[in-house]
Every structure is written in structure tokens, then in C-alpha cells.
Scaffold this active site. Structure first.
Site, mmCIF file in Angstrom:
data_model
loop_
_atom_site.group_PDB
_atom_site.id
_atom_site.type_symbol
_atom_site.label_atom_id
_atom_site.label_comp_id
_atom_site.label_asym_id
_atom_site.label_seq_id
_atom_site.Cartn_x
_atom_site.Cartn_y
_atom_site.Cartn_z
ATOM 1 N N VAL A 105 5.340 51.220 85.933
ATOM 2 C CA VAL A 105 5.586 51.632 87.314
ATOM 3 C C VAL A 105 6.895 50.962 87.643
ATOM 4 C CG1 VAL A 105 3.405 52.570 88.028
ATOM 5 C CG2 VAL A 105 3.928 50.239 88.329
ATOM 6 N N HIS A 121 3.387 57.284 85.205
ATOM 7 C CA HIS A 121 2.434 56.853 86.361
ATOM 8 C C HIS A 121 3.109 56.406 87.732
ATOM 9 C CE1 HIS A 121 -0.122 55.461 82.720
ATOM 10 N NE2 HIS A 121 -0.501 56.602 83.061
ATOM 11 N N CYS A 132 1.524 63.909 103.813
ATOM 12 C CA CYS A 132 2.350 64.829 103.771
ATOM 13 C C CYS A 132 3.295 64.917 102.377
ATOM 14 C CB CYS A 132 3.584 65.352 104.823
ATOM 15 S SG CYS A 132 4.956 64.120 105.061
ATOM 16 N N GLY A 197 4.685 48.752 72.833
ATOM 17 C CA GLY A 197 3.867 47.957 73.874
ATOM 18 C C GLY A 197 2.829 48.624 74.647
ATOM 19 N N THR A 198 2.385 49.650 74.142
ATOM 20 C CA THR A 198 1.344 50.304 74.596
ATOM 21 C C THR A 198 -0.177 50.295 73.735
ATOM 22 O OG1 THR A 198 0.594 52.671 75.511
ATOM 23 C CG2 THR A 198 2.282 52.456 73.653
ATOM 24 N N ASN A 223 4.435 46.833 68.054
ATOM 25 C CA ASN A 223 3.363 46.210 68.870
ATOM 26 C C ASN A 223 3.061 44.888 68.105
ATOM 27 O OD1 ASN A 223 0.651 45.597 70.319
ATOM 28 N ND2 ASN A 223 1.081 47.681 71.287
#
Length: 259
Positions: A105, A121, A132, A197-198, A223
Site C-alpha cells: 500500500v 490492496h 460516499c 517478496g510475498t 524470496n
């Protein structure tokens, strides 16, 4: 990380024509951005991050949640893109059809040079009205958050006076449909997906590499440790993104500067 494996992976990347780079928290953690698994400090040490990141928490205590997200945004603002972010932008720029999809994010991909990454995300830099859904301006960047954090009342929407909320996806909320559709479309059409990196544990985002695999793409994982995506990946490059990705770019395109 074996150089032979990197050279072979670089050759695959150089030959690819439609590439998706799919990134997770590990990339930004290398720039000092805390992940949800990191211990909270200061005011936040007595709170569970996963409980703060919910619509219910914002409804019950808007100042607590808004203050936490402003602390997080300030932390990101102080961070700098690392060589992994820069290499991702280089891949996107050099491949005829390159797409960046991120679970993060923050705005580190954008600051490294990526063009319009797909944020599954949401973003700390896109607040919106909780009533709204109208976009809201960012708070004053000149105001630095205390290191230990603070409670801070959220601003009011200029359109309906509702409370402005962070523009992220909270636990229990659906992913933004346009972003998810764009990510699935890119994954189903690519010939190479590089996942970086996940953990492969957060769904439905974790489905993206599996979509690519089902449609016949090569899946390459970067990774430092094993993840559930090992079973999906055709190539596993063990190591931090800030080291592996620049080496991958170097192997794919020779002596070109990844920046």
C-alpha cells in the site's frame, strides 16, 4: 544464490514478451517499511495490527485508526525505494508488455519509476470518504508524525462531511474490482510472472501467480525463504529482492544500469 541459476533466469526474462512482476511486503520491508508481522512500537504496542486494520476498528475509534495510518504513511514517506524497486521498474520499462502488480500500500514502486502499478490492496496515498467514497486530499505533508504515534481525528469529506478513511483494503473487505480484474487479466495473458517478496498466504491476491501458471506462463519466485508458492514456481531464486532483482536484470540485459 547460484550464478548459473541467475543466468538461466535472466535468459528467460530477456526472451519474455509479456511479463508480470507481482510484489509483496518483503520488497518494501527491505526499505525499512514494517510488515504486519513486525512488532508494533510506541502507542501501538498494545494493539494488534490485524485488529486495527478493520472497518469495525475505524467505526469504534476513528482517531485511533486514522492516527495509526498517518503514522504508517509518514513511515513510508521517510523510506526510500531500494534496488529491488528500481529493478522492478527496469523490467517494466524494458519488456514490451510489462505490468507491475503489488500487494503493498506504499508508493515505493512509483517513486522508483514504475508506471501505474496495480495496487490490489489500495494505497496509503489515496484516502477516500467512508460514507460516499469520494477521493479526499492527502493531509499536509509538512506535519511529521511523532515517532511513537498519536491519536488523530480524521478529516471530514468536502462533499458529504463523512469521515475520511485510509484508501486501503481492510480485513473483511473485498479487493477493488477494477484492480483485481486488471491483475487477473495481466496474469492470464503473460508468458512470465516474477513473484517477489510475498508469502503466498494472503488471498485472493495469492491467486495471481497461480492464474499465470494455469494459463501456461513460467513462474519465477524471488524470496529469501520457502513459501507455498514454491510448488507453483518453475524457478526459485533464494535471496533478498534488493540483491536478486538487480542481478536478474544484469543477467537479462548485460551491463545496462537498472536505473
Amino acid at each position: 544464490m547460484e550464478q548459473r541459476v541467475v543466468r538461466e533466469a535472466g535468459a528467460m526474462l530477456a526472451q519474455a514478451r509479456r511479463v508480470v512482476v507481482f510484489t509483496g511486503a518483503g520488497v518494501s520491508a527491505e526499505s525499512g517499511v514494517p510488515t504486519f508481522r513486525d512488532a508494533l512500537t510506541g502507542l501501538w504496542r498494545s494493539f494488534d495490527a490485524q485488529r486495527l486494520a478493520t472497518p469495525e476498528a475505524f467505526r469504534d475509534d476513528p482517531a485511533l485508526v486514522w492516527g495509526w495510518y498517518e503514522w504508517r504513511r509518514d513511515t513510508v514517506r521517510r523510506a526510500r525505494p531500494n534496488p529491488g524497486h528500481v529493478a522492478v521498474a527496469a523490467i517494466e520499462a524494458r519488456v514490451p508488455s510489462g505490468v507491475v502488480v503489488t500487494q503493498n500500500v506504499d508508493d515505493l514502486h512509483e517513486r522508483a519509476g514504475s508506471v501505474a502499478p496495480i495496487h490490489l490492496h489500495g494505497s496509503l496515498f489515496a484516502p477516500r470518504c467512508s460514507a460516499c467514497a469520494q477521493p479526499a486530499p492527502l493531509p499536509d505533508e509538512a506535519a511529521e508524525e511523532p515517532g511513537d504515534g498519536r491519536r488523530l481525528a480524521p478529516p471530514r469529506c468536502a462533499h458529504c462531511a463523512g469521515l475520511v478513511r485510509p484508501g486501503v483494503v481492510w480485513f473483511g473487505e473485498a479487493l477493488p474490482s477494477a484492480a483485481l480484474e486488471a491483475a487477473v487479466e495481466a496474469a492470464s495473458a503473460c508468458d512470465l510472472l516474477v513473484t517477489v517478496g510475498t508469502s503466498g498466504l494472503v488471498y485472493p491476491a495469492a491467486e495471481i501467480p497461480q492464474v499465470a501458471a494455469r494459463f501456461g506462463a513460467t513462474v519465477m519466485q524471488v524470496n529469501p525463504q520457502e513459501t507455498p508458492l514454491d510448488a507453483v514456481a518453475d524457478v526459485n531464486l533464494r535471496g533478498p529482492a534488493a540483491e536478486v532483482l538487480p542481478a536478474l536484470v544484469q543477467a537479462a540485459w548485460g551491463g545496462a544500469d537498472p536505473a
